[in-house]
Structures are given as structure tokens and as C-alpha cells.
Write a protein that holds these residues in place. Structure first.
Motif, PDB file in Angstrom:
ATOM      1  N   ALA A   1     -60.219 -62.562  49.917  1.00  0.00           N
ATOM      2  CA  ALA A   1     -60.854 -62.481  48.729  1.00  0.00           C
ATOM      3  C   ALA A   1     -62.087 -63.247  49.663  1.00  0.00           C
ATOM      4  O   ALA A   1     -62.402 -63.881  50.326  1.00  0.00           O
ATOM      5  N   GLY A   2     -63.837 -62.344  48.911  1.00  0.00           N
ATOM      6  CA  GLY A   2     -64.486 -62.793  49.449  1.00  0.00           C
ATOM      7  C   GLY A   2     -65.419 -61.995  50.555  1.00  0.00           C
ATOM      8  O   GLY A   2     -66.570 -61.655  50.864  1.00  0.00           O
ATOM      9  N   LYS A   3     -64.344 -61.293  51.297  1.00  0.00           N
ATOM     10  CA  LYS A   3     -65.109 -60.278  52.381  1.00  0.00           C
ATOM     11  C   LYS A   3     -66.304 -58.916  52.320  1.00  0.00           C
ATOM     12  O   LYS A   3     -65.806 -58.574  51.161  1.00  0.00           O
TER      13      LYS A   3
ATOM     14  N   THR B   1     -70.502 -59.114  38.974  1.00  0.00           N
ATOM     15  CA  THR B   1     -69.086 -59.466  39.451  1.00  0.00           C
ATOM     16  C   THR B   1     -68.262 -58.922  37.940  1.00  0.00           C
ATOM     17  O   THR B   1     -68.499 -58.482  37.123  1.00  0.00           O
TER      18      THR B   1
ATOM     19  N   PRO C   1     -57.647 -60.914  44.150  1.00  0.00           N
ATOM     20  CA  PRO C   1     -56.889 -62.077  45.194  1.00  0.00           C
ATOM     21  C   PRO C   1     -56.289 -61.527  46.254  1.00  0.00           C
ATOM     22  O   PRO C   1     -56.073 -61.084  46.661  1.00  0.00           O
ATOM     23  N   GLY C   2     -56.606 -62.629  47.306  1.00  0.00           N
ATOM     24  CA  GLY C   2     -55.704 -62.504  48.590  1.00  0.00           C
ATOM     25  C   GLY C   2     -56.513 -63.096  49.852  1.00  0.00           C
ATOM     26  O   GLY C   2     -57.708 -63.270  49.868  1.00  0.00           O
ATOM     27  N   PRO C   3     -56.024 -63.050  50.945  1.00  0.00           N
ATOM     28  CA  PRO C   3     -56.483 -63.467  51.815  1.00  0.00           C
ATOM     29  C   PRO C   3     -58.444 -62.770  52.435  1.00  0.00           C
ATOM     30  O   PRO C   3     -58.573 -63.242  52.929  1.00  0.00           O
TER      31      PRO C   3
ATOM     32  N   ALA D   1     -75.990 -62.329  41.513  1.00  0.00           N
ATOM     33  CA  ALA D   1     -74.638 -61.562  41.598  1.00  0.00           C
ATOM     34  C   ALA D   1     -73.405 -61.022  40.373  1.00  0.00           C
ATOM     35  O   ALA D   1     -74.401 -61.576  39.031  1.00  0.00           O
TER      36      ALA D   1
ATOM     37  N   VAL E   1     -63.640 -59.275  45.199  1.00  0.00           N
ATOM     38  CA  VAL E   1     -62.799 -60.000  44.595  1.00  0.00           C
ATOM     39  C   VAL E   1     -61.828 -60.367  43.927  1.00  0.00           C
ATOM     40  O   VAL E   1     -61.757 -61.062  43.217  1.00  0.00           O
TER      41      VAL E   1
ATOM     42  N   LYS F   1     -74.078 -58.849  45.466  1.00  0.00           N
ATOM     43  CA  LYS F   1     -75.492 -59.759  45.457  1.00  0.00           C
ATOM     44  C   LYS F   1     -76.551 -58.928  45.403  1.00  0.00           C
ATOM     45  O   LYS F   1     -76.590 -57.143  46.518  1.00  0.00           O
TER      46      LYS F   1
ATOM     47  N   THR G   1     -66.611 -55.395  30.136  1.00  0.00           N
ATOM     48  CA  THR G   1     -67.895 -56.246  30.751  1.00  0.00           C
ATOM     49  C   THR G   1     -67.267 -56.828  31.804  1.00  0.00           C
ATOM     50  O   THR G   1     -66.945 -56.256  32.372  1.00  0.00           O
TER      51      THR G   1
ATOM     52  N   ILE H   1     -69.771 -59.617  34.660  1.00  0.00           N
ATOM     53  CA  ILE H   1     -70.225 -60.888  34.625  1.00  0.00           C
ATOM     54  C   ILE H   1     -71.822 -61.090  35.357  1.00  0.00           C
ATOM     55  O   ILE H   1     -71.986 -60.276  36.824  1.00  0.00           O
TER      56      ILE H   1
ATOM     57  N   HIS I   1     -56.058 -56.633  39.768  1.00  0.00           N
ATOM     58  CA  HIS I   1     -56.311 -57.654  41.065  1.00  0.00           C
ATOM     59  C   HIS I   1     -57.018 -56.597  41.699  1.00  0.00           C
ATOM     60  O   HIS I   1     -57.512 -57.261  42.500  1.00  0.00           O
TER      61      HIS I   1
ATOM     62  N   TRP J   1     -63.979 -56.860  37.051  1.00  0.00           N
ATOM     63  CA  TRP J   1     -62.842 -56.815  38.025  1.00  0.00           C
ATOM     64  C   TRP J   1     -61.545 -55.717  36.515  1.00  0.00           C
ATOM     65  O   TRP J   1     -61.863 -55.657  35.749  1.00  0.00           O
TER      66      TRP J   1
ATOM     67  N   GLN K   1     -67.563 -57.648  44.394  1.00  0.00           N
ATOM     68  CA  GLN K   1     -69.011 -58.672  43.420  1.00  0.00           C
ATOM     69  C   GLN K   1     -69.829 -57.858  44.489  1.00  0.00           C
ATOM     70  O   GLN K   1     -70.324 -57.970  45.273  1.00  0.00           O
TER      71      GLN K   1
END
Lengths: 136, 136
Positions: A131-133, A68, A127-129, A66, A125, A79, A17, A19, A73, A70, A77
Motif C-alpha cells: 500500500a502506498g508504493k 483516488t 490493502p497489503g504491505p 490527489a 492504494v 498525485k 465514483t 475521489i 482490493h 478503487w 492514487q
């Protein structure tokens, strides 16, 4: 232009699955789980629409999406920009793919449309510093 | 005003991961998996921010969110309005909760903020002809 790596594509194909998030033109998001998905090429993914409701309404007004996915960990994502095809070769191929795939699963489903998503950017995406980079 | 039923709340608490979708004011969606989540009451959920990046940027400009979760063929989507608290009792409680929870998991995490989401509407995201229908 953003190209998915083999690792990113493999995880997309592997997870059951992902998103699909869309939004109204004035920024109300909508997020739904999707299972009928495949890689077309390094810059393109395809999602088959069986039951889209608000998602389809949003896509008609605003093609920005978007996607996403995963596992544990590790997560990504995309775009992207979507077009919805309900006629033509890509739709017919999608309809046939869904028919075969869903018959095999014993849960017959009919595709209403092929959502073709061009990848504009890829982000982590996990988790950790980081994330989102932006990755690609 | 929309109240979550016991079944909807129980599934939210049970699943390890939900999706938090936000959007820019001009409608580019963003969707990330989140694990640090809890029910506050029938109309309110809380998500702790450890690593939000684009999500936080979007929330600062546009409080509209979607939160989606599912297990097997049962799934729900909340449309809601978020506020982010980085001081005060709810934030301090969230910071303590995350500290305890993450220490227990052996993966220490620090909350940067409490995202408090008021539930405006609840929709089904289970596959089938009822997908996307408003439930509450």
C-alpha cells in the motif's frame, strides 16, 4: 512525468465514483466524490466541475491534487497538478459532454469548469504491505 | 466542536469504505480508502492503521484530516484533527478489535496504530447546489 497503464486507465473509466482531494496552502485536506471524469491521455485526466465549493477555492490557491479510485482490493492514487479552464475549446467540449451525459441520465447538469489534471505520479492504494508504493 | 447526528453516524458505520485524506504541511493532499473504522462518540471516530505509508508520514507532520463517505446521493465530509496512538488502552482495544474482525473475515490483519479523529466540522458532499455546505 508518469504514464497511466491501460489497466489503470480502464479502472478509472469503469468505477462510477472517484475521489478528488485538494488542500489549503497550509495543509487542510478536502476530499469529495466525483463522477464526471474522463481520461484525456496517458498523463491527463479531466473532471467536470458542477458543484465544487471548497474544492474550487483550494484549486485557485493550490493546484496540487490527489485522485483516488478503487474496486474491491485494486486501487490507485494519482498525485497531480490541476488547472481549471472556464473558457476555450476544452471547456466547451466539457460543457457539451456534461450536457449530453446528464441529459441521458435524466438529471441535467451544467459544467462550470474543466479541471485538467496532469499526472505527476501514480501510487497503489490496495490493502497489503505494498500500500502506498509508487507504481509509475 | 461539531456533533455527528445519528443519521451521519449510521451511514459511516454502514458504508464498507470511507476516504481518509491527509496533506503535507505545504499542501500536497493524499487520499486513501479505509475499511477499519468505527464511531467512538458523536465527536470522535477511530481508524485502525494496518498499511498506512504516506498517510502516516503526513499525520506525523500535520494532524489535519478530512474523512469522506457516501452512498448513492447522500454523503458527508468531516474535517478533523487526528492523533495516532500506538500504546495504551485505546490502541490495545483497537488491536484486539482488528484481530477479531480480520480473523472473522478470513484475512488476518494486525493494527499498527489507532488514529483517533476529533470532529471539527461536518459538510455535505451530496451532488447539488448544497454541495460543500457546512452541516454541523
Amino acid at each position: 512525468m508518469a504514464k497511466m497503464t491501460n489497466r489503470i486507465k480502464a479502472l478509472f473509466e469503469k468505477v462510477p465514483t472517484a475521489i478528488l482531494a485538494t488542500a489549503t496552502v497550509d495543509g487542510t485536506p478536502n476530499a469529495v466524490p466525483i463522477g464526471a471524469k474522463k481520461i484525456i491521455d496517458d498523463e491527463t485526466i479531466l473532471i467536470s466541475d458542477q458543484f465544487f465549493n471548497k474544492t474550487l477555492e483550494n484549486l485557485m490557491a493550490n493546484p496540487k491534487v490527489a485522485v483516488t479510485w478503487w474496486e474491491g482490493h485494486e486501487g490507485y492514487q494519482i498525485k497531480g497538478t490541476a488547472i481549471v479552464e472556464t473558457t476555450g475549446k476544452r471547456f466547451e467540449d466539457t460543457a457539451r459532454w456534461m450536457e449530453e451525459r446528464s441529459a441521458k441520465a435524466g438529471f441535467p447538469l451544467k459544467s462550470k469548469g474543466a479541471v485538467i489534471i496532469h499526472v505527476d505520479g501514480i501510487y497503489g492504494v490496495s490493502p497489503g504491505p505494498g500500500a502506498g508504493k509508487k507504481l509509475v
